[in-house]
Design an enzyme around this catalytic site. Structure first.
Site, mmCIF file in Angstrom:
data_model
loop_
_atom_site.group_PDB
_atom_site.id
_atom_site.type_symbol
_atom_site.label_atom_id
_atom_site.label_comp_id
_atom_site.label_asym_id
_atom_site.label_seq_id
_atom_site.Cartn_x
_atom_site.Cartn_y
_atom_site.Cartn_z
ATOM 1 N N ARG A 275 1.323 -1.255 -0.070
ATOM 2 C CA ARG A 275 -0.250 -0.265 0.286
ATOM 3 C C ARG A 275 0.720 0.999 0.252
ATOM 4 O O ARG A 275 0.717 2.032 -0.870
ATOM 5 C CB ARG A 275 -1.291 0.033 0.723
ATOM 6 N N CYS B 251 -26.348 -3.175 -7.766
ATOM 7 C CA CYS B 251 -27.006 -4.183 -6.807
ATOM 8 C C CYS B 251 -27.192 -4.388 -5.057
ATOM 9 O O CYS B 251 -27.388 -6.173 -4.856
ATOM 10 C CB CYS B 251 -28.542 -3.797 -7.939
HETATM 11 C C1 LIG Z 1 -0.298 -8.463 1.846
HETATM 12 C C2 LIG Z 1 0.837 -8.405 2.870
HETATM 13 C C3 LIG Z 1 1.904 -7.491 2.355
HETATM 14 C C4 LIG Z 1 1.692 -6.071 2.316
HETATM 15 O O1 LIG Z 1 0.807 -5.726 3.061
HETATM 16 P P1 LIG Z 1 0.572 -3.681 2.947
HETATM 17 O O2 LIG Z 1 -0.229 -3.174 3.981
HETATM 18 O O3 LIG Z 1 -0.119 -3.152 1.443
HETATM 19 O O4 LIG Z 1 1.691 -2.918 2.682
HETATM 20 C C5 LIG Z 1 2.849 -7.861 3.094
HETATM 21 N N1 LIG Z 1 3.685 -9.228 3.011
HETATM 22 C C6 LIG Z 1 2.809 -9.872 2.906
HETATM 23 C C7 LIG Z 1 3.036 -11.322 4.211
HETATM 24 C C8 LIG Z 1 1.218 -9.272 3.050
HETATM 25 O O5 LIG Z 1 -0.114 -10.823 3.055
#
Ligand SMILES: *Cc1c(COP(=O)(O)O)cnc(C)c1O
Length: 450
Positions: free
Chosen positions: A291, A358
């Site tokens: 993110r 919907c």
């Molecule tokens: C989803 C995930 C991330 C990334 O998470 P963010 O919140 O997008 O930084 C990193 N490592 C693992 C194992 C994940 O499942």
């Protein structure tokens, strides 16, 4: 209104904002979003390459002193052009499925820079990963450990693995994205690691390199990292004192962003926590943000279709919906709204923004201070570069929308919009079958087994 990039804080601001208003016109890098929308039918996702580049460069700069490398969590935005952009900067990839593995390869990522996370990897996914010789497979359970060993043995290859530990830490985030607390489905319990580590380190099919943690997503408070990382250090010490080798630590992702153009967590402080906690541990370190690297870089551009008033609630129905951007209906998330045209002194009002799907939950939120909306007014939902397009579905038989990447004064469609023909093509009539239905079904779904 001036839109600030959400990574900024006094000391760790990105070098320049990639979004702004120029004479009331929303601009991404050097392009008017409205002009892009004249060429690409709404809804569509629009990403800023510079914002992604700046985020990666800032993070890797902050992490340089601790020697920590970065793997991008592909599930946040799996567009191949975005992966190629990040990979070109030196970023590795953290994948959670065989599909994401193929995407990373399509983007030209070297298998030596790929880490495979995820709680349920299939044998065929494991097999492909081992054959390619990826950097690391993160093991999430004793049963999965055995599956990886068996596959490695059958391929006569050695698999590089680490154990994902569930450190039992409260990430203080939304319940649906907490992953490091007892009872969450992820990782191996802290108290079970020692025995399993001793067992697996003796298996010739595996190169057991170390440990991984990932405690959750959208962390705004950095304290849970400190707690989880301290537990990891204690675990490393205790494993080493019983004679085990631990040389690699994967510190997970989860770094949050501000969804209202405020200040997110300080990335410098995050880097300092890592540097301080692991100063004396002598391990290769990696983080896996998703993110934080791409969230602020994207927007979902949409157009108002209809406006209706019921009592004192005015609702604008826009052409984007929960299937395009699921976070509001899934987590109650609120994305900021940016009108594409925001003339000074225009009439301001409050609107509930909803999509056409919907479902009662197909609501983006109620927003104050929007300009007067009518059919044809264009808006963008900001901070939609992560878990937007990658989470989209075709619910209500709505086609997956286009994705556009802007770089400087140019833009490119990096995924064309799906057509209904694309969707219908999967639903061919096959013959009715009775014999060996499981084999037949498997062939229909996945192609013939090797
Ligand atoms: C989803 C995930 C991330 C990334 O998470 P963010 O919140 O997008 O930084 C990193 N490592 C693992 C194992 C994940 O499942």
């Amino acid at each position: 209104m001036k839109i600030l990039n959400t990574h900024n804080s006094a000391s760790n601001a990105l070098r320049h904002d990639s979004f702004s208003y120029t004479d009331g016109d929303l601009v991404i890098e050097e392009l008017s979003v409205d002009e892009i929308a004249n060429a690409i039918p709404t809804p569509f996702y629009c990403y800023s390459a510079s914002t992604i580049r700046n985020a990666y460069n800032l993070l890797s700069e902050k992490l340089a002193s601790s020697g920590t490398s970065v793997c991008f969590a592909v599930k946040a935005n799996s567009n191949v052009s975005v992966l190629r952009l990040l990979s070109g900067l030196g970023c590795g990839m953290d994948i959670v499925s065989g599909g994401e593995l193929e995407r990373a390869l399509a983007a030209g990522v070297s298998p030596s820079k790929i880490v495979f996370s995820g709680v349920g990897k299939t044998r065929s996914e494991i097999s492909r990963a081992i054959e390619l010789g990826i950097h690391q497979i993160n093991i999430e359970s004793p049963a999965e450990l055995e599956a990886v060993r068996d596959v490695a043995r059958s391929l006569d290859r050695r698999a590089s693995v680490v154990f994902r530990v569930n450190p039992d830490v409260d990430a203080k985030t939304h319940a649906k994205i907490s992953t490091g607390k007892k009872g969450d489905k992820f990782g191996i319990a802290l108290e079970d690691i020692a025995e399993l580590y001793a067992k697996a380190s003796a298996w010739p099919e595996l190169d057991l390199a170390g440990l991984a943690v990932h405690i959750g997503s959208q962390l705004l408070d950095l304290a849970p990292y400190r707690s989880a990382y301290r537990r990891l250090v204690e675990l490393v010490s205790s494993l080493r004192s019983s004679g085990q080798e631990v040389r690699r630590l994967d510190l997970g992702g989860g770094l949050g962003i501000s969804y209202n153009f405020g200040q997110g967590p300080d990335v410098g402080e995050y880097a300092t926590i890592i540097e301080e906690t692991f100063a004396d541990i002598d391990c290769e370190l990696t983080v896996e943000p998703g993110r934080w690297l791409v969230g602020p870089a994207g927007m979902l551009v949409t157009e108002v279709m209809y406006v209706k008033t019921t009592g004192n609630l005015t609702t604008a129905i826009v052409d984007a919906a929960m299937n395009d951007l699921m976070r509001p209906s899934l987590y109650g998330a609120v994305h900021p709204v940016l009108p594409l045209q925001h003339a000074k002194g225009s009439e301001i009002s409050t609107y509930q923004l909803v999509g056409p799907v919907c479902e009662t939950s197909d609501v983006f939120g109620t927003y104050e201070g929007l300009p007067y909306l009518r059919s044809g007014t264009r808006l963008a939902f900001g901070c939609a570069g992560a878990y937007g397009a990658s989470m989209a579905s075709t619910y209500n038989s709505r086609d997956l929308v286009a994705e556009v990447l802007v770089d400087g004064a140019e833009f490119r469609v990096v995924r064309r919009r799906q057509t209904i023909e694309d969707l219908l093509a999967l639903e061919t009539d096959t013959v009715w079958q009775t014999a060996d239905p499981r084999a037949a079904a498997a062939t229909a779904c996945y192609g013939a087994a090797k």
